[in-house]
Write a protein that holds these residues in place. Structure first.
Motif, PDB file in Angstrom:
ATOM      1  N   TYR A  53     -21.368 -14.946 -17.154  1.00 47.59           N
ATOM      2  CA  TYR A  53     -20.024 -15.016 -16.565  1.00 47.59           C
ATOM      3  C   TYR A  53     -19.577 -13.634 -16.076  1.00 47.59           C
ATOM      4  O   TYR A  53     -19.017 -13.502 -14.980  1.00 47.59           O
ATOM      5  N   TRP A  54     -19.852 -12.578 -16.864  1.00 46.11           N
ATOM      6  CA  TRP A  54     -19.449 -11.220 -16.478  1.00 46.11           C
ATOM      7  C   TRP A  54     -20.184 -10.778 -15.218  1.00 46.11           C
ATOM      8  O   TRP A  54     -19.579 -10.190 -14.317  1.00 46.11           O
ATOM      9  N   LEU A  55     -21.485 -11.053 -15.161  1.00 46.93           N
ATOM     10  CA  LEU A  55     -22.254 -10.709 -13.967  1.00 46.93           C
ATOM     11  C   LEU A  55     -21.759 -11.480 -12.753  1.00 46.93           C
ATOM     12  O   LEU A  55     -21.729 -10.962 -11.637  1.00 46.93           O
ATOM     13  N   TYR A  56     -21.352 -12.724 -12.991  1.00 49.15           N
ATOM     14  CA  TYR A  56     -20.807 -13.543 -11.903  1.00 49.15           C
ATOM     15  C   TYR A  56     -19.531 -12.916 -11.351  1.00 49.15           C
ATOM     16  O   TYR A  56     -19.323 -12.877 -10.135  1.00 49.15           O
ATOM     17  N   LEU A  57     -18.672 -12.410 -12.229  1.00 46.27           N
ATOM     18  CA  LEU A  57     -17.440 -11.766 -11.787  1.00 46.27           C
ATOM     19  C   LEU A  57     -17.734 -10.425 -11.116  1.00 46.27           C
ATOM     20  O   LEU A  57     -17.080 -10.069 -10.129  1.00 46.27           O
ATOM     21  N   TYR A  58     -18.698  -9.705 -11.659  1.00 41.96           N
ATOM     22  CA  TYR A  58     -19.030  -8.386 -11.111  1.00 41.96           C
ATOM     23  C   TYR A  58     -19.638  -8.514  -9.717  1.00 41.96           C
ATOM     24  O   TYR A  58     -19.239  -7.808  -8.787  1.00 41.96           O
ATOM     25  N   ARG A  61     -23.839 -12.518  -6.653  1.00 41.31           N
ATOM     26  CA  ARG A  61     -25.239 -12.633  -6.222  1.00 41.31           C
ATOM     27  C   ARG A  61     -26.196 -12.639  -7.413  1.00 41.31           C
ATOM     28  O   ARG A  61     -27.342 -13.072  -7.307  1.00 41.31           O
ATOM     29  N   PHE A  62     -25.728 -12.138  -8.573  1.00 34.58           N
ATOM     30  CA  PHE A  62     -26.561 -12.138  -9.764  1.00 34.58           C
ATOM     31  C   PHE A  62     -26.624 -13.519 -10.421  1.00 34.58           C
ATOM     32  O   PHE A  62     -27.470 -13.735 -11.297  1.00 34.58           O
ATOM     33  N   ALA A  63     -25.744 -14.417 -10.043  1.00 35.48           N
ATOM     34  CA  ALA A  63     -25.638 -15.702 -10.722  1.00 35.48           C
ATOM     35  C   ALA A  63     -26.951 -16.479 -10.732  1.00 35.48           C
ATOM     36  O   ALA A  63     -27.407 -16.918 -11.798  1.00 35.48           O
ATOM     37  N   VAL A 101     -28.198 -23.382 -19.433  1.00 41.40           N
ATOM     38  CA  VAL A 101     -28.171 -23.618 -17.980  1.00 41.40           C
ATOM     39  C   VAL A 101     -27.198 -24.731 -17.627  1.00 41.40           C
ATOM     40  O   VAL A 101     -26.430 -24.619 -16.662  1.00 41.40           O
ATOM     41  N   VAL A 102     -27.203 -25.807 -18.407  1.00 41.63           N
ATOM     42  CA  VAL A 102     -26.265 -26.913 -18.160  1.00 41.63           C
ATOM     43  C   VAL A 102     -24.826 -26.429 -18.299  1.00 41.63           C
ATOM     44  O   VAL A 102     -23.957 -26.764 -17.484  1.00 41.63           O
ATOM     45  N   ALA A 103     -24.564 -25.611 -19.337  1.00 42.84           N
ATOM     46  CA  ALA A 103     -23.210 -25.067 -19.518  1.00 42.84           C
ATOM     47  C   ALA A 103     -22.802 -24.193 -18.345  1.00 42.84           C
ATOM     48  O   ALA A 103     -21.662 -24.246 -17.872  1.00 42.84           O
ATOM     49  N   ALA A 104     -23.736 -23.387 -17.843  1.00 39.00           N
ATOM     50  CA  ALA A 104     -23.450 -22.523 -16.690  1.00 39.00           C
ATOM     51  C   ALA A 104     -23.156 -23.358 -15.448  1.00 39.00           C
ATOM     52  O   ALA A 104     -22.246 -23.044 -14.682  1.00 39.00           O
ATOM     53  N   PHE A 105     -23.913 -24.428 -15.232  1.00 39.87           N
ATOM     54  CA  PHE A 105     -23.664 -25.307 -14.096  1.00 39.87           C
ATOM     55  C   PHE A 105     -22.303 -25.977 -14.221  1.00 39.87           C
ATOM     56  O   PHE A 105     -21.561 -26.115 -13.238  1.00 39.87           O
ATOM     57  N   MET A 106     -21.948 -26.395 -15.431  1.00 34.84           N
ATOM     58  CA  MET A 106     -20.651 -27.046 -15.648  1.00 34.84           C
ATOM     59  C   MET A 106     -19.504 -26.100 -15.339  1.00 34.84           C
ATOM     60  O   MET A 106     -18.451 -26.525 -14.858  1.00 34.84           O
ATOM     61  N   PHE A 107     -19.699 -24.806 -15.586  1.00 33.62           N
ATOM     62  CA  PHE A 107     -18.635 -23.832 -15.360  1.00 33.62           C
ATOM     63  C   PHE A 107     -18.715 -23.208 -13.966  1.00 33.62           C
ATOM     64  O   PHE A 107     -17.910 -22.355 -13.619  1.00 33.62           O
ATOM     65  N   THR A 182     -21.332 -24.255 -30.031  1.00 35.71           N
ATOM     66  CA  THR A 182     -20.892 -22.885 -29.711  1.00 35.71           C
ATOM     67  C   THR A 182     -20.596 -22.725 -28.224  1.00 35.71           C
ATOM     68  O   THR A 182     -19.633 -22.054 -27.847  1.00 35.71           O
ATOM     69  N   LEU A 183     -21.416 -23.350 -27.385  1.00 35.39           N
ATOM     70  CA  LEU A 183     -21.184 -23.219 -25.947  1.00 35.39           C
ATOM     71  C   LEU A 183     -19.945 -24.000 -25.502  1.00 35.39           C
ATOM     72  O   LEU A 183     -19.252 -23.581 -24.579  1.00 35.39           O
ATOM     73  N   THR A 184     -19.665 -25.109 -26.168  1.00 29.37           N
ATOM     74  CA  THR A 184     -18.423 -25.836 -25.864  1.00 29.37           C
ATOM     75  C   THR A 184     -17.212 -24.972 -26.187  1.00 29.37           C
ATOM     76  O   THR A 184     -16.266 -24.874 -25.390  1.00 29.37           O
ATOM     77  N   ALA A 185     -17.250 -24.344 -27.369  1.00 30.59           N
ATOM     78  CA  ALA A 185     -16.151 -23.438 -27.739  1.00 30.59           C
ATOM     79  C   ALA A 185     -16.062 -22.280 -26.748  1.00 30.59           C
ATOM     80  O   ALA A 185     -14.964 -21.865 -26.341  1.00 30.59           O
ATOM     81  N   CYS A 186     -17.219 -21.768 -26.327  1.00 31.65           N
ATOM     82  CA  CYS A 186     -17.244 -20.651 -25.367  1.00 31.65           C
ATOM     83  C   CYS A 186     -16.643 -21.079 -24.033  1.00 31.65           C
ATOM     84  O   CYS A 186     -15.870 -20.329 -23.422  1.00 31.65           O
ATOM     85  N   LEU A 187     -16.988 -22.271 -23.567  1.00 32.35           N
ATOM     86  CA  LEU A 187     -16.458 -22.756 -22.290  1.00 32.35           C
ATOM     87  C   LEU A 187     -14.943 -22.947 -22.356  1.00 32.35           C
ATOM     88  O   LEU A 187     -14.232 -22.694 -21.381  1.00 32.35           O
ATOM     89  N   ILE A 188     -14.454 -23.388 -23.518  1.00 33.54           N
ATOM     90  CA  ILE A 188     -13.000 -23.541 -23.681  1.00 33.54           C
ATOM     91  C   ILE A 188     -12.314 -22.179 -23.569  1.00 33.54           C
ATOM     92  O   ILE A 188     -11.291 -22.028 -22.889  1.00 33.54           O
ATOM     93  N   VAL A 189     -12.897 -21.174 -24.236  1.00 34.84           N
ATOM     94  CA  VAL A 189     -12.328 -19.820 -24.181  1.00 34.84           C
ATOM     95  C   VAL A 189     -12.400 -19.266 -22.758  1.00 34.84           C
ATOM     96  O   VAL A 189     -11.430 -18.685 -22.251  1.00 34.84           O
ATOM     97  N   LEU A 190     -13.540 -19.456 -22.099  1.00 35.95           N
ATOM     98  CA  LEU A 190     -13.692 -18.964 -20.730  1.00 35.95           C
ATOM     99  C   LEU A 190     -12.735 -19.674 -19.775  1.00 35.95           C
ATOM    100  O   LEU A 190     -12.217 -19.051 -18.844  1.00 35.95           O
ATOM    101  N   THR A 191     -12.509 -20.953 -20.015  1.00 35.09           N
ATOM    102  CA  THR A 191     -11.548 -21.690 -19.186  1.00 35.09           C
ATOM    103  C   THR A 191     -10.151 -21.109 -19.352  1.00 35.09           C
ATOM    104  O   THR A 191      -9.425 -20.914 -18.373  1.00 35.09           O
ATOM    105  N   GLY A 192      -9.790 -20.824 -20.609  1.00 32.89           N
ATOM    106  CA  GLY A 192      -8.494 -20.189 -20.857  1.00 32.89           C
ATOM    107  C   GLY A 192      -8.400 -18.836 -20.186  1.00 32.89           C
ATOM    108  O   GLY A 192      -7.359 -18.487 -19.605  1.00 32.89           O
TER     109      GLY A 192
END
Length: 370
Positions: A53-58, A61-63, A101-107, A182-192
């Motif tokens: 996610y950080w690389l995506y924001l930075y 093209r790194f995504a 990878v699935v979590a990254a695609f979902m986000f 853990t990734l579900t919790a992470c996605l919730i935090v990232l969504t927030g």
């Protein structure tokens, strides 16, 4: 006969392996810990997704590249914590990478915004990541210890593979479930965080827009007004009153900070410092319910056509409509101002009762500054 030959081969192999090699390999096999690897990969999948996610924001093209890099990172985690030689460690790393990878695609982290990446490149990068996860996640035996490894694992299953901590039907589901949680919790935090970031961005854009909006307004101090032509100052006085700034042709408008006080301040400057009779008349209209009528009378005495129309109309307000009509008709014949003539005809057609009621409402018509 073939059975006897096979047993003899195994025996010969075992005889060729010295105890030192067997002890070294057995120590490695006993060091396998599938349970620890499962818990570790569930934990470390979160930082890996956050890095993505950080690389995506930075730089988005790194995504796509993270499809491969995340697999290598997960393989390293399983390898470091599991120290495993069984196939289940490779499968665990492969499945954990798939979940990330699935979590990254979902986000929406798989591709950068506006990027067009061919499908075969995406598939290739994912394949590289999946292979890296499986290959790195499982340790390999050094060549010189192959014979000892064969003796300890191929002849009969080694005791380490029978331990609960290394049972595939325990470690693999645990790793999958742990990664999902853990990734579900992470996605919730990232969504927030995304909501907060979008809110901040919106607030900053609104502030920038407001700042740009405020810079359109002129300074109403005498020192600044001294630098402006009269028509320009009058145009900004109208903008302060109406909340919109007309261009010089009067056909297009932009939003403008509204302030009755500043509109009156500019008009006061123009009437007192420059003796502008139109500004005096408009100021009289804006302060009609105070002492505005006297200002309008002064402007009429000094020759302002709109002030004269207003004074003439006042006779109709105080019970002398015939005199008001006579004066207005005379003004219509003696003025060449088309807008003033239209105003006179409007007063005559609407009637004094309505016009007199409108006079009590502060007004700054754009036709006064054309």
């Amino acid at each position: 006969m073939s059975k006897i030959i096979e047993l003899n081969d195994i025996w010969n192999t075992a005889v060729q392996v010295n105890q030192q090699e067997i002890d070294a390999v057995e120590a490695k096999l006993n060091g396998q810990h599938g349970l620890k690897a499962a818990l570790a990969v569930a934990f470390w999948s979160v930082p890996i997704l956050v890095l993505w996610y950080w690389l995506y924001l930075y730089d988005d093209r790194f995504a796509p590249v993270m499809l491969a890099l995340s697999g290598a990172a997960i393989g390293i985690v399983v390898r470091f914590y599991g120290r495993g030689y069984q196939l289940s460690f490779a499968v665990m790393a492969f499945l954990a990478h798939l979940v990330v990878v699935v979590a990254a695609f979902m986000f929406g982290l798989s591709l950068g915004e506006g990027q067009s990446v061919r499908a075969f490149i995406i598939v290739g990068l994912y394949g590289a990541g999946a292979w890296s996860a499986a290959y790195i996640g499982r340790l390999t035996i050094p060549f010189e210890q192959h014979r000892a490894f064969y003796v300890l694992t191929e002849e009969t299953p080694h005791n380490s593979s029978r331990r609960l901590r290394n049972r595939w039907f325990i470690t693999t589901p645990l790793a999958l479930l742990g990664c999902c949680l853990t990734l579900t919790a992470c996605l919730i935090v990232l969504t927030g965080f995304e909501v907060f970031r979008a809110s901040q961005s919106h607030h900053e854009s609104r502030m920038a827009e407001r700042e740009a909006f405020e810079t359109r307004a002129i300074d109403v101090t005498s020192a600044h007004l001294d630098t402006l032509p009269t028509d320009e100052a009058m145009r900004h006085a109208f903008a302060y009153f109406a909340g919109r700034l007309a261009n010089k042709s009067g056909h297009r408008y932009t939003r403008y900070p509204k302030s009755d006080y500043k509109a009156k301040r500019v008009l006061t400057y123009l009437s007192e410092e420059r003796g502008n009779v139109r500004a005096k008349f408009i100021l009289g209209r804006l302060t009609y319910n105070e002492n505005g009528l006297s200002l309008i009378q002064q402007a009429a005495d000094e020759g302002d056509i709109y002030a004269k129309i207003h004074v003439a109309s006042e006779f109709g307000c105080y019970g002398e409509p015939d005199k008001a009509i006579q004066l207005l008709n005379m003004l219509a014949k003696t003025t060449n101002d088309k807008s003033a003539q239209d105003e006179i005809y409007s007063v005559l057609s609407v009637g004094f009762e309505q016009i007199c009621a409108e006079y009590r409402i502060p007004d700054f018509a754009q036709m006064y500054i054309r």
